[in-house]
Write a protein that holds these residues in place. Structure first.
Motif, PDB file in Angstrom:
ATOM      1  N   VAL A  18       0.847  -1.198   0.000  1.00  0.00           N
ATOM      2  CA  VAL A  18       0.000   0.000   0.000  1.00  0.00           C
ATOM      3  C   VAL A  18       0.881   1.246   0.000  1.00  0.00           C
ATOM      4  N   GLY A  19       1.942   1.223   0.804  1.00  0.00           N
ATOM      5  CA  GLY A  19       2.857   2.360   0.868  1.00  0.00           C
ATOM      6  C   GLY A  19       3.565   2.607  -0.451  1.00  0.00           C
ATOM      7  N   VAL A  20       4.001   1.546  -1.107  1.00  0.00           N
ATOM      8  CA  VAL A  20       4.665   1.695  -2.405  1.00  0.00           C
ATOM      9  C   VAL A  20       3.682   2.256  -3.428  1.00  0.00           C
ATOM     10  N   ALA A  21       2.463   1.763  -3.432  1.00  0.00           N
ATOM     11  CA  ALA A  21       1.446   2.273  -4.360  1.00  0.00           C
ATOM     12  C   ALA A  21       1.177   3.754  -4.104  1.00  0.00           C
ATOM     13  N   ALA A  22       1.121   4.134  -2.839  1.00  0.00           N
ATOM     14  CA  ALA A  22       0.900   5.545  -2.503  1.00  0.00           C
ATOM     15  C   ALA A  22       2.113   6.388  -2.882  1.00  0.00           C
ATOM     16  N   GLN A  23       3.303   5.870  -2.630  1.00  0.00           N
ATOM     17  CA  GLN A  23       4.538   6.593  -2.956  1.00  0.00           C
ATOM     18  C   GLN A  23       4.638   6.852  -4.460  1.00  0.00           C
ATOM     19  N   LEU A  24       4.251   5.864  -5.237  1.00  0.00           N
ATOM     20  CA  LEU A  24       4.293   5.995  -6.695  1.00  0.00           C
ATOM     21  C   LEU A  24       3.052   6.687  -7.253  1.00  0.00           C
ATOM     22  N   ARG A  25       2.164   7.082  -6.347  1.00  0.00           N
ATOM     23  CA  ARG A  25       0.915   7.773  -6.706  1.00  0.00           C
ATOM     24  C   ARG A  25       0.032   6.940  -7.628  1.00  0.00           C
ATOM     25  N   LEU A  26       0.047   5.626  -7.399  1.00  0.00           N
ATOM     26  CA  LEU A  26      -0.810   4.725  -8.169  1.00  0.00           C
ATOM     27  C   LEU A  26      -2.220   4.659  -7.589  1.00  0.00           C
ATOM     28  N   ALA A  27      -2.325   4.996  -6.305  1.00  0.00           N
ATOM     29  CA  ALA A  27      -3.621   4.954  -5.630  1.00  0.00           C
ATOM     30  C   ALA A  27      -3.569   5.865  -4.407  1.00  0.00           C
ATOM     31  N   ARG A  28      -4.752   6.208  -3.929  1.00  0.00           N
ATOM     32  CA  ARG A  28      -4.870   6.998  -2.699  1.00  0.00           C
ATOM     33  C   ARG A  28      -5.641   6.154  -1.691  1.00  0.00           C
ATOM     34  N   PHE A  29      -5.102   6.038  -0.511  1.00  0.00           N
ATOM     35  CA  PHE A  29      -5.724   5.196   0.507  1.00  0.00           C
ATOM     36  C   PHE A  29      -6.253   5.988   1.679  1.00  0.00           C
ATOM     37  N   GLY A  30      -5.845   7.231   1.803  1.00  0.00           N
ATOM     38  CA  GLY A  30      -6.351   8.094   2.862  1.00  0.00           C
ATOM     39  C   GLY A  30      -6.154   7.507   4.242  1.00  0.00           C
ATOM     40  N   VAL A  31      -7.215   7.545   5.015  1.00  0.00           N
ATOM     41  CA  VAL A  31      -7.150   7.112   6.411  1.00  0.00           C
ATOM     42  C   VAL A  31      -6.931   5.598   6.527  1.00  0.00           C
ATOM     43  N   ALA A  69       8.489  10.384  10.202  1.00  0.00           N
ATOM     44  CA  ALA A  69       9.021  10.408   8.834  1.00  0.00           C
ATOM     45  C   ALA A  69       7.935  10.890   7.881  1.00  0.00           C
ATOM     46  N   ARG A  70       8.195  11.983   7.222  1.00  0.00           N
ATOM     47  CA  ARG A  70       7.214  12.543   6.297  1.00  0.00           C
ATOM     48  C   ARG A  70       7.101  11.674   5.050  1.00  0.00           C
ATOM     49  N   PRO A  71       5.896  11.491   4.534  1.00  0.00           N
ATOM     50  CA  PRO A  71       5.740  10.762   3.267  1.00  0.00           C
ATOM     51  C   PRO A  71       6.484  11.466   2.136  1.00  0.00           C
ATOM     52  N   ARG A  72       6.914  10.677   1.187  1.00  0.00           N
ATOM     53  CA  ARG A  72       7.634  11.147  -0.008  1.00  0.00           C
ATOM     54  C   ARG A  72       8.993  11.761   0.311  1.00  0.00           C
ATOM     55  N   THR A  73       9.563  11.412   1.472  1.00  0.00           N
ATOM     56  CA  THR A  73      10.947  11.748   1.776  1.00  0.00           C
ATOM     57  C   THR A  73      11.742  10.450   1.735  1.00  0.00           C
ATOM     58  N   LEU A  79      12.760   3.485   6.184  1.00  0.00           N
ATOM     59  CA  LEU A  79      12.252   2.813   7.385  1.00  0.00           C
ATOM     60  C   LEU A  79      11.475   1.554   7.014  1.00  0.00           C
ATOM     61  N   GLY A  80      10.696   1.635   5.937  1.00  0.00           N
ATOM     62  CA  GLY A  80       9.959   0.460   5.479  1.00  0.00           C
ATOM     63  C   GLY A  80      10.889  -0.669   5.085  1.00  0.00           C
ATOM     64  N   ALA A  81      11.972  -0.339   4.386  1.00  0.00           N
ATOM     65  CA  ALA A  81      12.936  -1.360   3.953  1.00  0.00           C
ATOM     66  C   ALA A  81      13.682  -1.966   5.129  1.00  0.00           C
ATOM     67  N   VAL A  82      14.104  -1.145   6.070  1.00  0.00           N
ATOM     68  CA  VAL A  82      14.827  -1.665   7.240  1.00  0.00           C
ATOM     69  C   VAL A  82      13.894  -2.510   8.105  1.00  0.00           C
ATOM     70  N   GLY A  83      12.634  -2.078   8.233  1.00  0.00           N
ATOM     71  CA  GLY A  83      11.660  -2.886   8.961  1.00  0.00           C
ATOM     72  C   GLY A  83      11.446  -4.239   8.301  1.00  0.00           C
ATOM     73  N   LEU A  84      11.438  -4.250   6.972  1.00  0.00           N
ATOM     74  CA  LEU A  84      11.315  -5.510   6.237  1.00  0.00           C
ATOM     75  C   LEU A  84      12.508  -6.406   6.498  1.00  0.00           C
ATOM     76  N   ILE A  85      13.692  -5.843   6.559  1.00  0.00           N
ATOM     77  CA  ILE A  85      14.890  -6.628   6.870  1.00  0.00           C
ATOM     78  C   ILE A  85      14.744  -7.282   8.242  1.00  0.00           C
ATOM     79  N   GLY A  86      14.221  -6.546   9.212  1.00  0.00           N
ATOM     80  CA  GLY A  86      13.992  -7.119  10.536  1.00  0.00           C
ATOM     81  C   GLY A  86      13.064  -8.328  10.481  1.00  0.00           C
ATOM     82  N   TYR A  87      11.988  -8.223   9.694  1.00  0.00           N
ATOM     83  CA  TYR A  87      11.073  -9.354   9.540  1.00  0.00           C
ATOM     84  C   TYR A  87      11.756 -10.528   8.838  1.00  0.00           C
TER      85      TYR A  87
END
Length: 93
Positions: A18-31, A69-73, A79-87
């Protein structure tokens, strides 16, 4: 793999998509992205406590820092990638 860890990892991957889709502006998920984030954070903490996987501490730390962490920075996807590494380290991939 502990069942809570499996569910938490699945939710994390969903939120990452969902975050990648939002980052690439493929979709809007809002709340809904924020509601999903809350579930991801709660399940990660539950997995840390119940599965006792030390690497999940890295993921929980990243998730805890996400609201600052502000979106689109660069920090937001980092943080998402490092969190994935932890998982990935927790599940033994």
């Amino acid at each position: 793999m502990h069942p809570v860890l499996a569910v938490a990892f699945g939710l994390y991957l969903l939120n990452l998509a969902v975050g990648v889709a939002a980052q690439l502006r493929l979709a809007r998920f809002g709340v809904w992205h924020h509601v999903l984030y809350f579930g991801v954070f709660a399940s990660a903490v539950a997995a840390l406590v119940l599965a006792r996987e030390a690497w999940l501490g890295l993921t929980v730390a990243c998730l805890a820092y996400f609201p600052r962490a502000r979106p689109r920075t660069w920090l937001h996807p980092a943080l998402g990638a490092v969190g994935l590494i932890g998982y990935l380290l927790a599940v033994g991939v």
